[in-house]
Structures are given as structure tokens and as C-alpha cells.
Enzyme design. Structure first.
Site, PDB file in Angstrom:
ATOM      1  N   LYS A   4       2.543  58.972 -64.736  1.00 32.48           N
ATOM      2  CA  LYS A   4       2.061  59.162 -66.105  1.00 32.48           C
ATOM      3  C   LYS A   4       1.222  60.426 -66.208  1.00 32.48           C
ATOM      4  O   LYS A   4       0.663  60.891 -65.212  1.00 32.48           O
ATOM      5  CB  LYS A   4       1.200  57.969 -66.541  1.00 32.48           C
ATOM      6  N   MET A  40      -3.862  60.560 -62.884  1.00 38.04           N
ATOM      7  CA  MET A  40      -5.312  60.384 -62.922  1.00 38.04           C
ATOM      8  C   MET A  40      -5.838  59.415 -61.871  1.00 38.04           C
ATOM      9  O   MET A  40      -7.040  59.401 -61.584  1.00 38.04           O
ATOM     10  CB  MET A  40      -5.747  59.893 -64.307  1.00 38.04           C
ATOM     11  N   TYR A  41      -4.981  58.578 -61.292  1.00 35.49           N
ATOM     12  CA  TYR A  41      -5.457  57.617 -60.304  1.00 35.49           C
ATOM     13  C   TYR A  41      -6.012  58.366 -59.097  1.00 35.49           C
ATOM     14  O   TYR A  41      -5.273  59.062 -58.385  1.00 35.49           O
ATOM     15  CB  TYR A  41      -4.347  56.671 -59.852  1.00 35.49           C
ATOM     16  N   SER A  42      -7.318  58.220 -58.892  1.00 33.26           N
ATOM     17  CA  SER A  42      -8.005  58.922 -57.800  1.00 33.26           C
ATOM     18  C   SER A  42      -7.734  60.425 -57.839  1.00 33.26           C
ATOM     19  O   SER A  42      -7.587  61.073 -56.796  1.00 33.26           O
ATOM     20  CB  SER A  42      -7.619  58.336 -56.429  1.00 33.26           C
ATOM     21  N   ALA A  43      -7.655  60.972 -59.052  1.00 33.29           N
ATOM     22  CA  ALA A  43      -7.490  62.415 -59.257  1.00 33.29           C
ATOM     23  C   ALA A  43      -6.310  62.985 -58.479  1.00 33.29           C
ATOM     24  O   ALA A  43      -6.401  64.053 -57.874  1.00 33.29           O
ATOM     25  CB  ALA A  43      -8.779  63.148 -58.883  1.00 33.29           C
TER      26      ALA A  43
END
Length: 346
Positions: free
Chosen positions: A86, A60-63
Site C-alpha cells: 500500500k 509505512m509499516y516500520s518505515a
């Protein structure tokens, strides 16, 4: 750099882990950092030079951009580094684009492998609890990925203690791979994890990875009583992670940490990080930084040895009231404590 076993596994990880939430800067993550491939490569090189052997990211970090940057920035260190990522949070608008279902986990793993440019992920972590998917389904999916060689170890993050115990029970009953670690928030400013998450980790043999060990900058030394907050800060305003329930208590903690830091000729951030490395159950701190200077400073905590008196002063100023049943246990059953009990009650 010290290396500690990750839970009951045979895997050794450095006490400092490179965190990569600042990589990419896409969407809302731009407020955290906008590190590109070139900058990330320099930071990874710096970490390797200091003995760091674990890099942590998330889909999810910066998609997904953070994972892509990690993949490119670690190409020259494939034999030196372990990669952790993750899944759990939504990666799209579809009804199956989030959660911990078999569908989402398998797809997320394949996507992460592609973005990272690797054949396996060393530590695959569930980024949060999913109360709607049976744990049997979740853990069987993770077990299958381990047996297929796509991931090596599994962990969880941001679970409550009963979530952890339920998952471990399902793993034992189903003979699935069990979690070797949990990634949690735990700092001088926020010690709630000591109530149950730290004891369950010690009792059940889980490694503890700490995210945001200087509380998103609250323990950097820049937040001081009587001074204006940093202009670039997201805290003490609209940003609520971690929440600040008592601003005066925060200032008290920073003042004591600053006194100790001055005595060692180091930063407040290094003292806050070093305190965590002295606490029972803690395996590694996930550190991130906007700049190489901040990163180098955080890494310095791995070499900072606090005295027992200094740890005690920090314990005292940051102490939180014992909740029930812990205050009752402290008054009545300290004659027969386990190591897990003792982490909170002594």
C-alpha cells in the site's frame, strides 16, 4: 484452504492472508511486534503450508522495513505467493512525501518494488483517502503503472462508500483500471462496515479484505468480564483502534464466542475469524501474529465451519442499531431487496 475470486477479477486468493504489520518493529511499530527475517520466514513457510497465497504489507509499516523483510522471507515462494502492499501515508517530511498524487504514487511504487525485490506488485492499494488530489490524477497514475507491468491489480483501503463510488465512476469515465478490492476493518466488535462498505462491495463487485479481524486482540478471548486485562494489551486504554464504545457489549460478544469455541474445542479467535468468513462479501482475512503459535491458531479458522444457529447467536449479540435510512428501509421496502440490500436488512 478455500480460494475466492478477488472481486470481479480472475484472481483467486486464499481466505486467509498473511498480514505483516508485526514485521520489523521500527519506531512506534515496536509495540505491535518485532519479527525479524528469520521469524518472518518461519511464519511465511507456515502460511504456505496451510495454503495461504497472499501476503499483505505497506510501505509505512516500520518505515519500509516490513516490505524489506517480506521480500527476503518470501524468496523461496515467489511462484506460490501474491504480494500486496500500500501507499498513501507520509514516508518523509517533504510536502510530496505523502498523499495520492502522481508524484507520490509513482515514487512509492518504485520504492516498494526495490524493497520487496520484485519486478511487479500483485495488488497495489491506496492506504487511505486523499481529498486534495483529483481522483483523475490518482487513478491515471495507477492505470499507467498497471500498463507498464509494475502492478497487476489495484485496490483501496479505509475509504468511505461515497469515496469508493466516486473512484469507480472516475475509473469508468476515464477508462482507467478500477479497484478490484477494498481493505476494511470489520469484526464482531465493530460492524459499521455493514451499513455501506459491505453493500457497495457486493453491488460493485469488489473483494473485501478484512484488516485486524480479531480487533487487535479484543476478540482473542483474553478480554473477559471480571478479569484483569492482559498486561501486554494496548486496548481499553490509550490505544483507540478499534475504539471500544461499549465495554459491556464487548464482554457479551466474547462470552457467546467463548461458549461456541468450547463446543468446537477451538479458540475464541478462531470463532471470531470464522464468523467473518460466513458473512456476505468477505473474501479474505488479513491475519498477523507476534508468535507462530498465534499464527497457527488464526489459520485454523479457515477450517472451522460454524452452524447457522451459531452464526445467528453471534449476529444477535453483536448487532448494532440500524441507522437511518436503513431502519426505515427495513420497515418498508424488504419486498424488493437486491443482494447488496439484503446483506444488511435481512
Amino acid at each position: 484452504m478455500e480460494y475466492r475470486a478477488l472481486g470481479r477479477s480472475g484472481l483467486k486468493v486464499s481466505t486467509m492472508t498473511m498480514g505483516t504489520m508485526t514485521f520489523g518493529g521500527k519506531g512506534g511499530f515496536s509495540t505491535l511486534g518485532t519479527t525479524d527475517v528469520e521469524g518472518a520466514t518461519r511464519q511465511i513457510d507456515l502460511c504456505v503450508d496451510h495454503g495461504v497465497n497472499l501476503v499483505d504489507t505497506a510501505d509505512m509499516y516500520s518505515a519500509g522495513v516490513s516490505e524489506e523483510i517480506v521480500g527476503q522471507a518470501t524468496k523461496n515462494h515467489r511462484d506460490d505467493l501474491l504480494l500486496a502492499t500500500k501507499c498513501r501515508f507520509p514516508m518523509g517530511d517533504g510536502p510530496n512525501d505523502g498523499g495520492a498524487s502522481r508524484q507520490h504514487i509513482v515514487r512509492s511504487c518504485e520504492d516498494s518494488l526495490r524493497r520487496l525485490g520484485v519486478e511487479h506488485i500483485d495488488l497495489y492499494q491506496l492506504h487511505g483517502w486523499d481529498g486534495q488530489t483529483p481522483l483523475e490524477e490518482t487513478l491515471e497514475a495507477l492505470d499507467t503503472l498497471v500498463r507498464k507491468g509494475k502492478i497487476r491489480y489495484i485496490g483501496c483501503s479505509n475509504y468511505s462508500a461515497w469515496h469508493v463510488m466516486k473512484a469507480l465512476g472516475v475509473s469508468e469515465r476515464g477508462e482507467y483500471q478500477r479497484f478490484v478490492s477494498q481493505q476494511i476493518h470489520y469484526t464482531l466488535q465493530a460492524r459499521e462496515a455493514e451499513n455501506e462498505l459491505v453493500p457497495v462491495s457486493i453491488d460493485q463487485g469488489l473483494g473485501i479484505l478484512v484488516w485486524s479481524p480479531i480487533a487487535g486482540g479484543l476478540l482473542s478471548g483474553k478480554f473477559r468480564r471480571g478479569q484483569d486485562d492482559p498486561e501486554t494489551s494496548r486496548h481499553l486504554g490509550e490505544w483507540s483502534e478499534p475504539p471500544v464504545h461499549d465495554r459491556e457489549r464487548l464482554y457479551d460478544i466474547v462470552e457467546v464466542a467463548a461458549e461456541i469455541a468450547d463446543g468446537h474445542g477451538v479458540s475464541v479467535a478462531q470463532v471470531a475469524n470464522a464468523w467473518l468468513l460466513h458473512k456476505p462479501g468477505v473474501t479474505s482475512l488479513v491475519i498477523g501474529a507476534r508468535t507462530e503459535e498465534q499464527l497457527a491458531d488464526n489459520l485454523g479458522a479457515a477450517e472451522l465451519a460454524l452452524t447457522s444457529d451459531e452464526v445467528g447467536r453471534l449476529d444477535e449479540v453483536s448487532a448494532m442499531p440500524l441507522l437511518y435510512p436503513y431502519w426505515h428501509q427495513k420497515n418498508t421496502i424488504t419486498d424488493r431487496l437486491s443482494p447488496a440490500d439484503a446483506s444488511l436488512l435481512t
